[in-house]
Design a protein around this motif. Structure first.
Motif, PDB file in Angstrom:
ATOM      1  N   TYR A  35      24.701  41.484  67.478  1.00 16.65           N
ATOM      2  CA  TYR A  35      24.664  42.865  66.998  1.00 16.65           C
ATOM      3  C   TYR A  35      26.005  43.280  66.403  1.00 16.65           C
ATOM      4  CZ  TYR A  35      20.036  43.904  68.855  1.00 16.65           C
ATOM      5  OH  TYR A  35      18.697  43.932  69.086  1.00 16.65           O
ATOM      6  N   ILE A  36      27.090  42.880  67.051  1.00 12.76           N
ATOM      7  CA  ILE A  36      28.420  43.198  66.525  1.00 12.76           C
ATOM      8  C   ILE A  36      28.563  42.617  65.116  1.00 12.76           C
ATOM      9  CG2 ILE A  36      30.898  42.755  66.794  1.00 12.76           C
ATOM     10  CD1 ILE A  36      30.396  42.826  69.869  1.00 12.76           C
ATOM     11  N   GLY A  37      28.102  41.384  64.917  1.00 15.39           N
ATOM     12  CA  GLY A  37      28.137  40.768  63.597  1.00 15.39           C
ATOM     13  C   GLY A  37      27.269  41.500  62.588  1.00 15.39           C
ATOM     14  N   THR A  38      26.096  41.908  63.013  1.00 12.01           N
ATOM     15  CA  THR A  38      25.193  42.649  62.129  1.00 12.01           C
ATOM     16  C   THR A  38      25.836  43.953  61.665  1.00 12.01           C
ATOM     17  OG1 THR A  38      23.247  41.700  63.189  1.00 12.01           O
ATOM     18  CG2 THR A  38      22.920  43.759  61.977  1.00 12.01           C
ATOM     19  N   GLY A  40      29.013  44.389  61.457  1.00 13.32           N
ATOM     20  CA  GLY A  40      30.277  44.087  60.790  1.00 13.32           C
ATOM     21  C   GLY A  40      31.470  44.707  61.490  1.00 13.32           C
ATOM     22  N   LEU A  41      31.401  44.821  62.800  1.00 13.02           N
ATOM     23  CA  LEU A  41      32.461  45.493  63.558  1.00 13.02           C
ATOM     24  C   LEU A  41      33.236  44.539  64.467  1.00 13.02           C
ATOM     25  CD1 LEU A  41      30.611  48.824  64.448  1.00 13.02           C
ATOM     26  CD2 LEU A  41      32.542  48.523  62.875  1.00 13.02           C
ATOM     27  N   GLN A  42      33.337  43.274  64.073  1.00  8.52           N
ATOM     28  CA  GLN A  42      34.040  42.287  64.899  1.00  8.52           C
ATOM     29  C   GLN A  42      35.502  42.662  65.128  1.00  8.52           C
ATOM     30  OE1 GLN A  42      32.252  41.835  62.151  1.00  8.52           O
ATOM     31  NE2 GLN A  42      31.202  39.875  62.115  1.00  8.52           N
ATOM     32  N   ASP A  43      36.089  43.401  64.189  1.00  7.53           N
ATOM     33  CA  ASP A  43      37.494  43.787  64.317  1.00  7.53           C
ATOM     34  C   ASP A  43      37.711  44.959  65.272  1.00  7.53           C
ATOM     35  OD1 ASP A  43      36.114  45.430  62.474  1.00  7.53           O
ATOM     36  OD2 ASP A  43      37.990  46.012  61.479  1.00  7.53           O
ATOM     37  N   ARG A  44      36.616  45.659  65.673  1.00  8.29           N
ATOM     38  CA  ARG A  44      36.791  46.833  66.530  1.00  8.29           C
ATOM     39  C   ARG A  44      35.944  46.838  67.791  1.00  8.29           C
ATOM     40  NH1 ARG A  44      35.737  51.824  64.461  1.00  8.29           N
ATOM     41  NH2 ARG A  44      34.371  51.106  62.817  1.00  8.29           N
ATOM     42  N   VAL A  45      34.958  45.975  67.874  1.00 11.62           N
ATOM     43  CA  VAL A  45      34.126  45.906  69.078  1.00 11.62           C
ATOM     44  C   VAL A  45      34.226  44.492  69.638  1.00 11.62           C
ATOM     45  CG1 VAL A  45      31.823  46.184  70.062  1.00 11.62           C
ATOM     46  CG2 VAL A  45      32.548  47.670  68.186  1.00 11.62           C
ATOM     47  N   GLY A  46      34.756  44.413  70.844  1.00  8.02           N
ATOM     48  CA  GLY A  46      34.896  43.128  71.512  1.00  8.02           C
ATOM     49  C   GLY A  46      33.987  43.054  72.729  1.00  8.02           C
ATOM     50  N   THR A  47      33.992  41.903  73.373  1.00  4.98           N
ATOM     51  CA  THR A  47      33.185  41.711  74.570  1.00  4.98           C
ATOM     52  C   THR A  47      34.068  41.206  75.708  1.00  4.98           C
ATOM     53  OG1 THR A  47      32.599  39.445  73.951  1.00  4.98           O
ATOM     54  CG2 THR A  47      31.091  41.203  73.249  1.00  4.98           C
ATOM     55  N   GLN A  48      33.653  41.528  76.905  1.00  8.36           N
ATOM     56  CA  GLN A  48      34.339  41.063  78.110  1.00  8.36           C
ATOM     57  C   GLN A  48      33.278  40.584  79.091  1.00  8.36           C
ATOM     58  OE1 GLN A  48      37.665  40.806  78.975  1.00  8.36           O
ATOM     59  NE2 GLN A  48      36.850  39.791  80.767  1.00  8.36           N
ATOM     60  N   PRO A  49      33.193  39.270  79.317  1.00  4.29           N
ATOM     61  CA  PRO A  49      32.185  38.779  80.254  1.00  4.29           C
ATOM     62  C   PRO A  49      32.544  39.106  81.699  1.00  4.29           C
ATOM     63  CG  PRO A  49      33.521  36.966  79.448  1.00  4.29           C
ATOM     64  CD  PRO A  49      33.969  38.194  78.716  1.00  4.29           C
ATOM     65  N   GLY A  50      31.536  39.437  82.474  1.00  5.15           N
ATOM     66  CA  GLY A  50      31.756  39.693  83.884  1.00  5.15           C
ATOM     67  C   GLY A  50      30.547  40.332  84.529  1.00  5.15           C
ATOM     68  N   ASN A  51      30.594  40.375  85.828  1.00  3.78           N
ATOM     69  CA  ASN A  51      29.569  41.014  86.642  1.00  3.78           C
ATOM     70  C   ASN A  51      30.230  42.217  87.298  1.00  3.78           C
ATOM     71  OD1 ASN A  51      27.998  41.829  88.856  1.00  3.78           O
ATOM     72  ND2 ASN A  51      27.218  39.777  89.212  1.00  3.78           N
ATOM     73  N   PHE A  52      29.827  43.425  86.915  1.00  8.45           N
ATOM     74  CA  PHE A  52      30.521  44.615  87.414  1.00  8.45           C
ATOM     75  C   PHE A  52      30.408  44.788  88.918  1.00  8.45           C
ATOM     76  CE2 PHE A  52      26.679  46.866  85.482  1.00  8.45           C
ATOM     77  CZ  PHE A  52      25.995  47.021  86.675  1.00  8.45           C
ATOM     78  N   LEU A  53      29.465  44.098  89.548  1.00  7.20           N
ATOM     79  CA  LEU A  53      29.375  44.174  91.007  1.00  7.20           C
ATOM     80  C   LEU A  53      30.455  43.334  91.681  1.00  7.20           C
ATOM     81  CD1 LEU A  53      25.505  43.906  91.417  1.00  7.20           C
ATOM     82  CD2 LEU A  53      26.921  45.961  91.681  1.00  7.20           C
ATOM     83  N   LYS A  54      30.982  42.345  90.973  1.00  6.12           N
ATOM     84  CA  LYS A  54      31.955  41.421  91.570  1.00  6.12           C
ATOM     85  C   LYS A  54      33.317  41.436  90.887  1.00  6.12           C
ATOM     86  CE  LYS A  54      28.255  38.188  92.679  1.00  6.12           C
ATOM     87  NZ  LYS A  54      27.664  36.895  92.372  1.00  6.12           N
TER      88      LYS A  54
END
Length: 172
Positions: A35-38, A40-54
């Motif tokens: 979706y970020i690629g679609t 075109g916001l790769q320069d402003r929207v990043g991802t952070q993998p994780g489990n918010f419970l842990k």
């Protein structure tokens, strides 16, 4: 719990000065990256993998944390801990937004929220549409002030917002 990043992407699309991080488990983030690629916001929207419970969400690094349609899946103790973790991730003066179904104190209304609470209660262990005052108490206990609640009639759901107190400021 950022899912496909819908809120982050739409807000960043509307406001060119915004940057966002979508936090979720890795398999979900594979969809998010598409979706970020679609957008075109790769320069402003990043991802952070994780489990918010842990996993840790960070410490004093975000101006805003949005928790949309998350807390109703968990009991009060887990939800309170998630709110505290989110507030910890905010910079002093940053805002937290809790969005989702929330009932009145006796959990009999609003009707849509009460019906949702019954439904999610059958699907989860301990989940429910937490009362507004309960959410406000979590925020107060997590070091926030300037707490506001309002309804979004178009959805319909509730929103509770608060500001992380500046260091060395007393509770109002």
């Amino acid at each position: 719990g950022g899912g496909p990043g819908t809120y982050a992407l739409e807000w960043c699309k509307l406001h060119s000065n915004l940057k966002a991080t979508v936090f979720d488990i890795q398999p979900v983030l594979e969809v998010t990256k598409n979706y970020i690629g679609t957008y075109g916001l790769q320069d402003r929207v990043g991802t952070q993998p994780g489990n918010f419970l842990k996993d840790d969400l960070g410490d004093s690094q975000y101006d805003l944390v949005l928790m949309a349609n998350i807390l109703h899946m968990y009991d009060a103790d887990i939800s309170r801990a998630l709110v505290s973790k989110a507030v910890k991730a905010l910079k002093p003066g940053g805002r937290i937004v809790l969005h989702g179904f929330c009932t009145n104190e006796d959990q009999t209304g609003p009707t849509d929220d009460t019906l949702f609470s019954l439904n999610i209660g059958m699907l989860t262990e301990g989940g429910r549409a937490h009362p507004v005052q309960e959410k406000i108490d979590w925020l107060k206990g997590s070091g926030t002030s300037d707490i506001h609640h309002f309804r979004v009639d178009a959805i319909p759901t509730g929103v509770v917002t608060a500001t992380k107190r500046e260091a060395n400021k007393a509770t109002p």
